[in-house]
Scaffold this motif. Structure first.
Motif, short mmCIF file in Angstrom:
data_model
loop_
_atom_site.label_atom_id
_atom_site.label_comp_id
_atom_site.label_asym_id
_atom_site.label_seq_id
_atom_site.Cartn_x
_atom_site.Cartn_y
_atom_site.Cartn_z
N THR A 1 37.12 49.97 36.82
CA THR A 1 38.47 49.79 36.17
C THR A 1 38.78 50.26 34.70
O THR A 1 37.69 50.46 34.04
CB THR A 1 38.49 48.05 36.05
N ARG A 3 45.21 54.25 41.55
CA ARG A 3 44.10 53.54 42.29
C ARG A 3 43.58 54.32 43.34
O ARG A 3 44.52 54.87 44.33
CB ARG A 3 44.54 52.18 42.73
N THR A 28 44.41 49.70 36.83
CA THR A 28 44.34 51.05 36.95
C THR A 28 42.74 51.44 36.89
O THR A 28 41.89 51.13 36.29
CB THR A 28 45.01 51.59 35.77
N GLU A 29 42.55 52.43 37.94
CA GLU A 29 41.18 52.97 38.17
C GLU A 29 41.12 54.40 38.08
O GLU A 29 39.94 54.75 38.15
CB GLU A 29 40.58 52.35 39.57
#
Lengths: 371, 305
Positions: free
Chosen positions: A20, A153, A193-194
């Motif tokens: 993350t 993502r 949001t990754e």
């Protein structure tokens, strides 16, 4: 090791996965940058509330009519999905050598004895003349601009989500700075949001290169083919025919280059996933949060639709069977293998079409993309 | 040669698989390095977002839509048990470079998860994509009830298979960029860890019989489902529509033509529609219907992974 992260603003525990970048606190809605180095601006398109979603869906139902009168809404949930939009221009240079094989035929007049009429007749025939082999060189360059939307993502890569970013590009809603008030609504989830900007940049560059590469490759092939056609046309005349037999690539080279990449900040786009019930079964609808337009609609296949498909399927089988079977029988009776085979082929074509239509008739739901 | 290793968390004896360096305890899920007997730290867990009841609900809403399942399926069936299976996945960071004359020509970078066992009891459809992200650090306390499957293939072997499509792509790109086939592919791919992915095995009963379904417990996708079959209205109506339409059309076709006997057209029409008829009837006749997810045809999935 796992450390319990807490929200900077209210101290509530955060759910964070090892990747993350930004986690939005589910209690107070404030953004928490887990990887401080990745901190960038976040903007958001605010969503209309739940009641409006239900109203918009009611309008949609009324517009569609029919079975939609029996549709009952079960639930709806809003997801803010992080997107990064990229505008990217790429160029490509190509060159290649191809080998073209052209067959030339010439017209000849022959005399043939006709037994029935008891005399010689003139007959026109095309005979093989020669084969010409030529090497064709192609070269050129291309510049293309691409608009790519990247879901920030890694995980959920389904057809559905891409639609929302396209809709955003098309409608251009108002964007504002991210504030926790916007996401502190009931039934709202903000997805973490990754993907970092660096990762997104790599991704779009790779994608743009792939796209321009395949475009340019096709263009090189097309160019080689049309050049071969042009060569063939030189040999054509009143008494000559020329056909391009094959164009094979001997050597091909494509150099791609990315000229410019502009990337948007992280944009949180609201998506409503509404579930509805129709005759004990559940279906989903995806609506855009800002203008509440149903974008992707799962819908039941009605009995009328199914029957229509079955009737058309029967029609295809009936036509082919009705035509093919007598031909087959005739062939068998007269012991002409070609005719019998022909009959079987006709019947098989009908069977194939009817099978494909039957699969459509039996599917459990339809997915409709609204324009 | 040792045959078992002791779980550092719960003390159970775990059986060793030849050639596999990491094994998972079937009871608590703790993963152990076979060589040292220590806990393997790069171990993750995908969150169970769907509990047993919501998995059952997902299953019901899917099977009730299938043609051939009884109309009262949702009302008259009852959940009769479930098991949470944790499937082992290896997570890799793929990094491949195509090099020609010491110069990098193209590269492929990405993260992927692949099955770490060839003894998976969950019928996972071909091409099913596991997420790479959204995982938590594993802790034996997170999920108590659940069946953990141990890896049964070595990470090296899994990586080799996982790299194939990337290798092909990077080579193709390099050949195009340079126009030469003398290309060397350098791999800097890494094994980044082991992750366990949850699936629900849901059992339900309908009319004295038991049926099974498998639901992705992380994102709620139904991957496999059995359901009872009946000769319900939809099946009967479909059969009749197909039969009538094919026979009549066959007949009409011969009517418009001249010499052929009428019956030949009718029989021909029926013959050509036989395979379609068989498919329709199979929906209603037989013991159990089976639904298998087709990966390409997924509609809207909830983006909560």
């Amino acid at each position: 090791m796992s450390t319990a992260l807490k929200c900077e603003n209210c101290g509530a525990p955060l759910t964070v996965s090892p990747e993350t970048l930004v986690a939005i606190c589910s209690y107070c809605g404030s953004p928490n940058w887990v990887r401080e180095t990745a901190r960038k601006e976040i903007v958001i398109v605010s969503s209309k509330p739940y009641d409006n979603v239900i109203k918009a869906f009611d309008d949609y139902k009324r517009k569609r009519g029919g079975i939609w009168e029996d549709v009952v809404v079960r639930d709806a949930q809003c997801y803010y999905v992080p997107f990064i939009l990229a505008d990217i221009s790429a160029s490509a240079e190509y060159e290649g050598d191809y080998r073209a094989q052209i067959t030339i035929y010439r017209r000849e007049i022959r005399r043939r004895y006709n037994a029935e009429r008891g005399e010689y007749v003139k007959e026109e025939v095309w005979v093989y003349d020669r084969t010409v082999i030529r090497t064709i060189h192609v070269a050129g360059s291309l510049l293309r601009k691409y608009q790519l939307n990247v879901l920030a993502r890694r995980s959920a890569e389904t057809k559905g989500v891409g639609v929302i970013a396209n809709h955003f590009r098309k409608t251009i809603p108002v964007i504002r700075r991210f504030t926790s008030e916007i996401v502190k609504q009931p039934r709202t989830v903000v997805l973490a949001t990754e993907l970092s900007f660096e990762e997104v940049e790599k991704l779009v560059i790779d994608e743009a290169r792939d796209r321009i590469r395949s475009t340019v490759e096709m263009r090189a092939d097309d160019e080689a083919y049309s050049k071969a056609e042009r060569i063939a046309s030189v040999y054509r005349g009143l008494d000559r025919k020329a056909r391009v037999n094959s164009v094979t690539s001997l050597y091909k080279r494509v150099t791609t280059n990315v000229e410019e990449v502009t990337m948007s900040p992280i944009i949180m786009l609201p998506v409503w996933i509404l579930t509805y019930e129709y005759r004990n079964s559940v279906y989903k609808v995806m609506l855009s949060g800002w203008d509440l337009k149903p974008l992707v609609v799962e819908e039941p296949v009605t009995m009328t639709t199914r029957l229509a498909y079955h009737v058309i399927s029967g029609l295809a089988a009936g036509i082919a069977g009705g035509l093919g079977f007598p031909v087959l029988l005739n062939g068998l009776r007269n012991q002409i293998i070609e005719e019998a085979t022909m009959g079987v082929v006709i019947m098989l074509i009908g069977t194939g079409i009817s099978l494909a239509l039957t699969k459509l008739a039996l599917r459990s739901l339809k997915v409709r993309y609204e324009k | 040669m040792r045959k078992t290793v002791k779980c550092p968390y719960c003390g159970a004896e775990i059986e060793i698989v030849q050639g596999v360096p990491i094994i998972s305890c079937p009871y608590c899920g703790t993963s152990v390095k076979v060589e040292t007997g220590e806990r393997f730290k790069e171990h993750y867990l995908f969150r169970v977002n769907y509990d047993y009841n919501s998995a059952y609900e997902k299953l019901m809403s899917l099977v009730s839509r299938e043609v051939g399942s009884p109309k009262d399926l949702v009302v008259n069936s009852a959940p009769s048990g479930g098991t949470l299976h944790f499937i082992p996945l290896y997570v890799f960071h793929i990094d491949l470079r195509a090099v020609r004359g010491g110069r990098k020509v193209s590269e492929e970078v990405g993260n992927i998860s692949v099955l770490a066992s060839d003894r998976v009891s969950v019928p996972i459809p071909k091409g099913y994509r596991f997420p790479v992200r959204g995982r938590l650090y594993f802790s034996p306390r997170v999920v108590k009830r659940g069946r953990y499957l141990s890896p049964s293939i070595s990470p090296e072997g899994a990586l080799m298979i996982a790299e194939i499509p990337f290798r092909e792509k990077v080579t193709c790109e390099a050949i195009l960029e340079t126009g030469s086939k003398a290309i060397e592919v350098v791999s800097n791919s890494e094994f980044t860890g082991l992750a366990h992915y949850p699936f629900w095995e849901v059992k339900y009963s309908y009319g004295n019989k038991e049926y099974t379904g498998y639901v992705d417990a992380c994102d709620g996708t139904v991957v496999y489902a059995e359901y009872p079959k009946t000769l319900e209205v939809r099946v009967i109506a479909s059969t009749l529509a197909l039969l009538l339409s094919s026979a009549l059309t066959g007949l009409l076709i011969t009517l418009t033509g001249s010499e052929t006997p009428l019956l030949e057209g009718l029989v021909g029409g029926l013959l050509a529609s036989l395979p379609a008829l068989a498919i329709v009837l199979r929906r209603g006749i037989g013991e159990k219907g089976v639904y298998v997810l087709e990966v390409r045809k997924v509609g809207i999935s909830e983006e909560v992974r």
